[in-house]
Scaffold this active site. Structure first.
Site, short mmCIF file in Angstrom:
data_model
loop_
_atom_site.label_atom_id
_atom_site.label_comp_id
_atom_site.label_asym_id
_atom_site.label_seq_id
_atom_site.Cartn_x
_atom_site.Cartn_y
_atom_site.Cartn_z
CG HIS A 94 25.11 58.19 71.22
ND1 HIS A 94 26.08 57.21 71.10
CD2 HIS A 94 24.34 58.11 70.10
CE1 HIS A 94 25.91 56.57 69.96
NE2 HIS A 94 24.86 57.09 69.33
CE1 TYR A 153 15.66 48.45 62.69
CE2 TYR A 153 15.15 48.63 60.35
CZ TYR A 153 16.04 48.77 61.40
OH TYR A 153 17.33 49.20 61.15
CG ASP A 175 16.03 53.49 68.19
OD1 ASP A 175 15.21 54.30 67.74
OD2 ASP A 175 17.27 53.61 68.06
CB ILE A 176 11.44 48.75 67.28
CG1 ILE A 176 10.65 47.47 67.51
CG2 ILE A 176 12.19 48.72 65.95
CD1 ILE A 176 9.60 47.20 66.49
CB ALA A 181 7.07 47.97 64.19
CD GLU A 210 21.53 60.15 67.39
OE1 GLU A 210 21.00 59.22 68.02
OE2 GLU A 210 22.65 60.08 66.85
#
Length: 355
Positions: free
Chosen positions: A236, A129, A214-215, A125, A306
């Site tokens: 994905h 974010y 992911d947040i 975070a 990634e």
């Protein structure tokens, strides 16, 4: 020398040799098994957590005893009846691909409850974010690993902005302060280093499995122990139907994340992956080393961590793969094969959030 003495003399010599060799071994063995060292490296991770504490009195063996569980009633699995015929459910290396309808969560819960597993959910975070934390945690409490012990590891540069969310018993928020970076790309590139460092210092002592997420997402349906394995990656949502030549792998041979056009199994998203603490440490550490080597050569992989995650999974096949149900964007519509949308993106202005 009498006949009796003649027979006895060699035995005395052998007896002394036996004492000189055998007794030191006995003393060494006693020292080794009472704290001088440990033979736990070949044990499963879940066993190692309890081994040192219990080995002296033999109570460690109690973990091998049968645990009585309530009777279960469920439909018999059928060897000639495929669970899903519209999607692949197994990779060439025998890793299951998890879709709705391919597992019985009641059976899995019975298995994992016996092991009393603890799960760590790692969330970054950084900067703006942090605004996604409230929704993330609230939906996680509703859908993520319900009934299990969970540590929410929130890595942030704004600890004071972490919201206070009511948690179920056995679940807690752990706030870990980390530095920020001027570029959002550097935030991404530093995730692997941060995960490897905290895993070695803290996570290894507190949880059995680690999940990195992911947040800027929310949980919208069940996500449970069906995802847990030595390592798992998530398909994905933009590439689960694509051919490998269309994957956005790093294509420059000079990069440590390089994957040739004729290589690659699937394209994995960095927004949701994990595994046992040991395996996640190895993954994060190797990806970090690749990132640092690239940096020394003035290279930045096309999709940052990634790209390195995909290179790692090419060479170290994940033992379980999650379908796009576990990482979806509703802006892409809802294809027929997608019966569930378990973890979905929150609508946002990327440019504004990243600025």
């Amino acid at each position: 020398m009498s006949e009796v003495q003649w027979i006895y003399a060699p035995w005395k010599i052998k007896h002394k040799i036996f004492i000189l060799i055998f007794l030191p071994f006995v003393f060494w063995l006693s020292w080794y098994s009472n704290g001088g060292n440990s033979w736990t490296s070949s044990l499963p991770f879940s066993c190692k957590l309890h081994y040192d504490h219990a080995r002296r009195d033999g109570s460690y063996l109690d973990h091998l005893l049968e645990i009585r569980l309530p009777r279960m009633n469920y439909s018999q699995p059928e060897t000639m009846n495929l669970l899903r015929t519209d999607v692949a459910v197994l990779t060439p290396w025998f890793a299951p691909i998890i879709w709705d309808g391919t597992f019985n969560i009641d059976i899995l819960n019975h298995q994992f409850k016996q092991r009393d597993v603890r799960i760590g959910l790692v969330i970054f975070a950084i900067k703006k974010y942090v605004v996604f934390l409230q929704l993330f945690l609230e939906t996680a409490e509703t859908f993520f690993m319900v009934g299990y012990k969970v540590n929410y590891y929130i890595l942030t540069d704004r600890p004071k902005d972490v919201p206070n969310v009511t948690l179920a018993e056995g679940r807690r928020v752990v706030v870990l302060k980390i530095p920020s970076h001027a570029r959002w790309q550097d935030v991404c590139l530093n995730r692997m280093e941060i995960i490897s460092v905290f895993t070695k210092q803290q996570f290894i002592h507190e949880v059995d499995y680690l999940v990195s997420a992911d947040i800027d997402m929310r949980f919208s349906d069940h996500v449970g122990v069906e995802i847990l394995s030595d390592t798992f990656g998530t398909l994905h949502p933009g590439f689960y139907r694509a051919k490998r030549q269309h994957f956005t792998f790093e294509r420059r041979p000079a990069s440590q994340a390089y994957i040739a056009v004729d290589e690659g199994d699937f394209y994995y998203a960095a927004g949701f992956y994990g595994g046992t603490v040991d395996e996640v440490y190895k993954l994060a550490n190797q990806c970090h080393n690749g990132i640092m080597t690239d940096k020394a050569n003035s290279i930045e992989a096309v999709w940052h961590e990634e790209s390195h995650l995909n290179k790692y999974f090419l060479n170290h096949k994940p033992t379980k793969i999650l379908s796009p149900e576990y990482l979806w964007d509703n802006g892409m519509g809802v294809p027929e094969v997608l019966r569930k949308r378990r973890f979905v993106a929150v609508p946002k202005n990327h440019a504004e959030i990243r600025n």
